[in-house]
Design a protein around this motif. Structure first.
Motif: not given
Length: 373
Positions: A189-198
């Motif tokens: 989920q953290n990986v997906r959050f990072e992609q989303y935030v970028r």
């Protein structure tokens, strides 16, 4: 729509450098309520007549006075312009041009006439604009809104802004396995959050580029910490709105953002006062107008606090910085502290327009110098 247009630093620099035979600076209390703006127009007319009186008193060239008054009266008669106002209006006029800025700050009505513009009240609007961007960020949605003091917030349409976290990465859920094979769950989920935030950060860049308006984040949990790590906007405030933004209206978000702004402003002033105390022991401070004028002329001021509510008329020598005080504020004299602020600003100093109670010693100004004097 928010009817506020705070000058950028390049615009402010251009105003501070401008010189003309007649520069009229008007600050006027206004109201965003169109039906009540008539009183502001009456006050504007009074200030225009006062500017005319001062210019006629010094024998100002009538061929130059006529176009100057025409510009001001044309503005006064522009019904469409007066329909859209904020809490204050700044007007800068010469016989050759006219500029206006609608401000969220509540400024005192005044008129100043000289060979340069009176900008000290405008420093207050730059220092404490009472304005902010608020980014409401959650796994389910993202909104950017702009808020100003006593005015309703407005949502800004941001091109290429992702709709939500899952769809931004082409998924129906954030809990599946990542492409690299790393485990799902909180790490995935953290990986997906990072992609989303970028993607969010990339969409915000064209909107926020060149701005200095504070950004307040409304987010919770890991998403808040991920945004703080990836965000590229330098004016993100460290304090956040820790409530879930999905269930908050724009008005509620603005209400929660105001104490965050107040806290940031108070902390900034406290840091400056603490630094002033430390530098005083190193002979790197002054509250004397004459000393500050010389320091500003030679680019020796690092940080300057100025009282926005008073005007000390006079002159500052262009070469030496020597100050000449005068009793009468006529169309020739200008605000000495105003000129000190403009020179300090031009040399890269941080200049803040504040109330007198926020200035060390309760003086008209307080300067932190770049080296001992």
């Amino acid at each position: 729509m928010l009817h506020v247009d705070i000058p950028t630093r390049p615009e402010f620099s251009k105003l501070s450098r401008h010189r003309a035979d007649g520069c009229v600076s008007i600050y006027l209390k206004t109201t965003p309520v169109t039906q009540e703006v008539g009183a502001s127009r009456i006050e504007m007319g009074n200030l225009v007549r006062e500017a005319q009186r001062q210019l006629e008193e010094i024998g100002f060239d009538k061929r130059r006075l006529a176009p100057l008054l025409d510009r001001l009266n044309d503005l006064l008669d522009d019904d469409e312009f007066w329909r859209f106002q904020a809490n204050s209006l700044a007007v800068f006029a010469t016989p050759d041009n006219l500029r206006t800025y609608r401000l969220a700050n509540d400024l005192t009505s005044t008129v100043q006439v000289s060979d340069r513009f009176h900008l000290k009240p405008l420093f207050r609007a730059i220092t404490f604009p009472h304005s902010a961007f608020v980014l409401a960020l959650s796994e389910n949605a993202v909104r950017l809104m702009e808020m100003h003091a006593d005015l309703p917030p407005v949502v800004i349409k941001v091109p290429d802004m992702p709709k939500d976290a899952a769809s931004s990465v082409g998924k129906s859920t954030l809990n599946d396995r990542t492409f690299s094979g790393r485990i799902h769950g909180s790490e995935g989920q953290n990986v997906r959050f990072e992609q989303y935030v970028r993607q969010v950060d990339a969409a915000l860049r064209p909107i926020l580029a060149g701005r200095e308006t504070p950004l307040v984040l409304a987010a919770t949990g890991r998403l808040a910490s991920v945004f703080a790590q990836i965000n590229s906007y330098p004016h993100l405030l460290s304090s956040t709105i820790a409530d879930s933004p999905d269930r908050l209206t724009e008005g509620e978000l603005a209400q929660l953002a105001r104490p965050v702004l107040d806290e940031a402003y108070a902390a900034e002033l406290a840091d400056i006062r603490e630094l002033f105390d430390r530098r005083s022991g190193e002979r790197r401070t002054t509250t004397d107008i004459s000393d500050a004028a010389r320091a500003a002329t030679f680019g020796a001021i690092d940080t300057l606090l100025i009282d926005i509510d008073t005007t000390q008329p006079g002159f500052v020598d262009d070469e030496s910085g020597a100050v000449t005080f005068v009793e009468n504020d006529d169309a020739k004299a200008y605000g000495i502290v105003d000129e000190i602020a403009a020179r300090a600003f031009a040399s890269g100093a941080r200049v803040m327009g504040v109330r007198r109670e926020d200035i060390p010693g309760g003086k008209e100004l307080a300067a932190i110098l770049r080296f001992p004097h």
